[in-house]
Design an enzyme around this catalytic site. Structure first.
Site, PDB file in Angstrom:
ATOM      1  N   LYS A  79       0.850  -1.190   0.000  1.00 30.00           N
ATOM      2  CA  LYS A  79       0.000   0.000   0.000  1.00 30.00           C
ATOM      3  C   LYS A  79       0.886   1.241   0.000  1.00 30.00           C
ATOM      4  O   LYS A  79       1.906   1.282   0.713  1.00 30.00           O
ATOM      5  CB  LYS A  79      -0.898  -0.035   1.249  1.00 30.00           C
ATOM      6  CG  LYS A  79      -1.950   1.043   1.336  1.00 30.00           C
ATOM      7  CD  LYS A  79      -2.834   0.821   2.568  1.00 30.00           C
ATOM      8  CE  LYS A  79      -3.903   1.864   2.744  1.00 30.00           C
ATOM      9  NZ  LYS A  79      -4.769   1.612   3.920  1.00 30.00           N
ATOM     10  N   SER A 154      -9.688   1.598   3.113  1.00 25.67           N
ATOM     11  CA  SER A 154      -8.883   2.421   2.241  1.00 25.67           C
ATOM     12  C   SER A 154      -7.837   1.624   1.441  1.00 25.67           C
ATOM     13  O   SER A 154      -7.299   2.142   0.473  1.00 25.67           O
ATOM     14  CB  SER A 154      -8.155   3.470   3.087  1.00 25.67           C
ATOM     15  OG  SER A 154      -7.250   2.855   3.972  1.00 25.67           O
ATOM     16  N   SER A 178      -9.745  -0.860   7.360  1.00 26.41           N
ATOM     17  CA  SER A 178      -9.219  -0.635   6.001  1.00 26.41           C
ATOM     18  C   SER A 178      -8.479  -1.804   5.382  1.00 26.41           C
ATOM     19  O   SER A 178      -8.092  -1.723   4.220  1.00 26.41           O
ATOM     20  CB  SER A 178      -8.310   0.594   5.992  1.00 26.41           C
ATOM     21  OG  SER A 178      -9.089   1.755   5.972  1.00 26.41           O
TER      22      SER A 178
END
Lengths: 487, 93
Positions: A79, A154, A178
């Protein structure tokens, strides 16, 4: 053989039998990225050259008869809110769009030390604030099961990458769900470890008392391998716990006999889509048939978790984001008069709407006259929520619930209504407030979209979560489903 | 009830410059969100200790010894404007 569809442990077996090379694996994944990335949009940055170089080093190790680790040569996505030395790290924000960190996050170093190949940096909601990946400053990631729908957020880029075969495993971060919510929306396994179990050093901070890095994988075995690789105490991180990392693969036992599983009534109540409830009830019945004791229980302060979280997280975010002033790194507005004007303009032009909303909310609840009414109150309610879990875990080994009230929603459905968007995290945020571990794994489909089952455990008892998840997975076949990726 | 004036004040504290549309939007949205938060008032938390952190935290210290650290060039490598070895900013006073 479509190598990009295999798991890390399957690929490892082929590697050590010398039936394939690490370079072939990585080429297969990059070919897959070429094929589907324009439909998915999982990556902000791809790192083919360095990944292939790492893969070739692994192949050399194998040729030389040296031992390799289970993640050696395995293509893993990271990420884009975890720092990577010399590689652009943006947190999907305009304010960091040109930021090249001079150091790597501890988790990235650990993955590299384990021989994994980092294939790229994945898209996210700006600064990990959001539940759909629609808040990225760059582009939107799409759900591989239906590209008209969100991948969740997210960590939507990481979840979509693993789901679509654009990476074998990935790292995400979970502040209020997330990792688990996008894992649920994309039909993969995602785990938020116990707070403190994985170093946060090098993670771009959102809410420091809640953020935790964790793995995405296509099955529970890979999840355990990833968790083991990134866990452990880090002296560089004051929020890192000093504990002995267990052998998580030893927990991969197909047996839940005698385990006590509690199902909090509040997580199965109104607001959960009936079809999701049906899928979760089926999971309960299956685990019961396999010998677990499954019964309803209660976490009475659940209804207060959402406001508690949305006071604490923005308060911490407003403080963490104060560092973005355009002086030492990041975006600086061009037309500033004096230094205060430069701060104001750089932040206003650099941050997107959701980030500004949370800075405003956090600044308000921390401001003089409101601190006690909002922030201090929320910290006290956090205690009550944590105590609910402490009491439940006196009786149960694991708690079980849906991961999200519904499968993935369509683009634009909630983006203009922040409160509705926040409600999509309703099943996951209590776990972060209590600091306990949680895992999401696929437990069915509704209208062709995956449904996630969430298991929650005691602090540092990831092993029991993995055992229950593994047993469920071995007795179902949901994790073997693969999306066709049709735009 | 949050007013436009409150939003202006909070934006200044957060070092944000809002457009008229943003100000209107945040006034409405913050009121909606804070109204939702009012449910916490129902709970009696008089004798409850706050939880800021689920772990007992300790500061991370190191021995006061000269060691490896980031080079000056690395530290300055991302700055938007520099003057030799300094971060350059507009006039302060």
């Amino acid at each position: 053989m479509q190598l990009y569809r295999l798991t890390a442990h399957e690929l490892h077996d082929l590697l050590i039998k010398k039936e394939i090379s690490a370079e072939e694996i990585n080429n297969a994944v990059f070919d897959r990225i070429e094929d589907v990335e324009d439909k998915i949009g999982a990556y902000i940055t791809r790192t083919k050259e360095s990944a292939l170089e790492s893969a070739r080093a692994v192949d050399k190790q194998i040729r030389n008869g040296e031992a390799i680790t289970p993640l050696s040569g395995i293509p893993i996505a990271v990420k884009d809110n975890m720092c990577t030395d010399g590689l652009r790290t943006t947190a999907s924000s305009k304010i960091l769009s040109n930021f090249i960190p001079p150091y790597s996050a501890t988790v990235v170093k650990k993955l590299e030390a384990a021989g994994a190949t980092v294939v790229g940096k994945t898209n996210l909601d700006e600064f990990a604030m959001g539940s759909s990946t629609e808040n990225s400053a760059f582009f939107t990631t799409r759900n591989p099961w239906d590209t008209q729908r969100v991948p969740g957020g997210s960590s939507g880029g990481s979840a979509a990458a693993v789901c679509a075969g654009e990476a074998v495993c990935a790292l995400g971060s979970d502040t209020g769900g997330s990792i688990r919510q996008p894992a649920s929306f994309c039909g993969v396994v995602g785990m938020k470890p116990t707070y403190g179990a994985v170093s946060r050093y090098g993670l771009i901070a959102f809410a420091s008392s809640l953020d935790q890095i964790g793995p995405f994988a296509r099955d529970v075995t890979d999840c355990a391998l990833m968790l083991e690789a990134v866990s452990g105490h880090d002296p560089k991180d004051s929020t890192s716990a000093n504990y002995k990392v267990p052998d998580y693969t030893a927990s991969l036992v197909n047996d839940v006999r005698g385990l006590k599983i509690g199902v909090p009534e509040e997580y199965m109540a109104e607001g959960i889509l009936p079809e999701v409830r049906v899928a979760v009830k089926k999971a309960m019945l299956l685990l019961e048939s396999l010998g677990a004791v499954v019964e309803y229980t209660t976490l009475p302060h659940t209804e207060y978790a959402l406001p508690t979280y949305y006071i604490i997280a923005p308060a911490e975010a407003s403080s963490n984001l104060a560092r973005y002033d355009g002086v030492r790194y990041g975006f600086r507005a061009a037309d500033a008069g004096d230094v205060i004007d430069m701060f104001m303009k750089s932040r206003s032009q650099g941050f997107g709407p959701e980030v500004k909303r949370r800075i405003m909310l956090g600044t308000y609840t921390l401001s003089a006259g409101y601190y006690d009414a909002y922030y201090l109150k929320a910290l006290k309610v956090r205690t009550l929520i944590k105590q609910d879990f402490d009491r439940a875990f006196e009786k149960y080994d694991v708690l079980l619930s849906p991961t999200s009230p519904s499968p993935a929603f369509r683009f634009g459905e909630k983006v203009d209504d922040p409160l509705q968007m926040y409600l999509s995290d309703i099943c996951t945020i209590s776990v972060n407030l209590a600091g306990i571990p949680g895992i999401s794994l696929p437990c069915g489909f509704v209208d062709g979209m995956p449904v996630g089952l969430q298991l929650m455990g005691k602090h540092f008892d990831e092993g029991t979560l993995l055992r229950v998840a593994y047993t469920f997975e071995q007795n179902t076949g949901y994790h073997k489903e693969f999306p066709e990726v049709i735009a | 009830m949050i007013t436009g004036k409150d939003v202006d004040h909070v934006a200044l504290l957060g070092r944000l410059e809002l457009t008229a549309e943003e100000k209107e939007m945040f006034t409405r949205q913050l009121n909606d969100i804070l109204e939702h938060f009012r449910s916490l008032e129902r709970l009696d938390t008089e004798n409850v200790q706050p939880t800021a952190h689920v772990l007992p935290l300790q500061n991370v210290y190191r021995e006061d010894q000269v060691g490896q650290h980031m080079s000056r060039e690395d530290a300055l490598s991302n700055c938007p404007d520099r003057d030799e070895n300094y971060f350059k900013v507009p006039k302060i006073v």
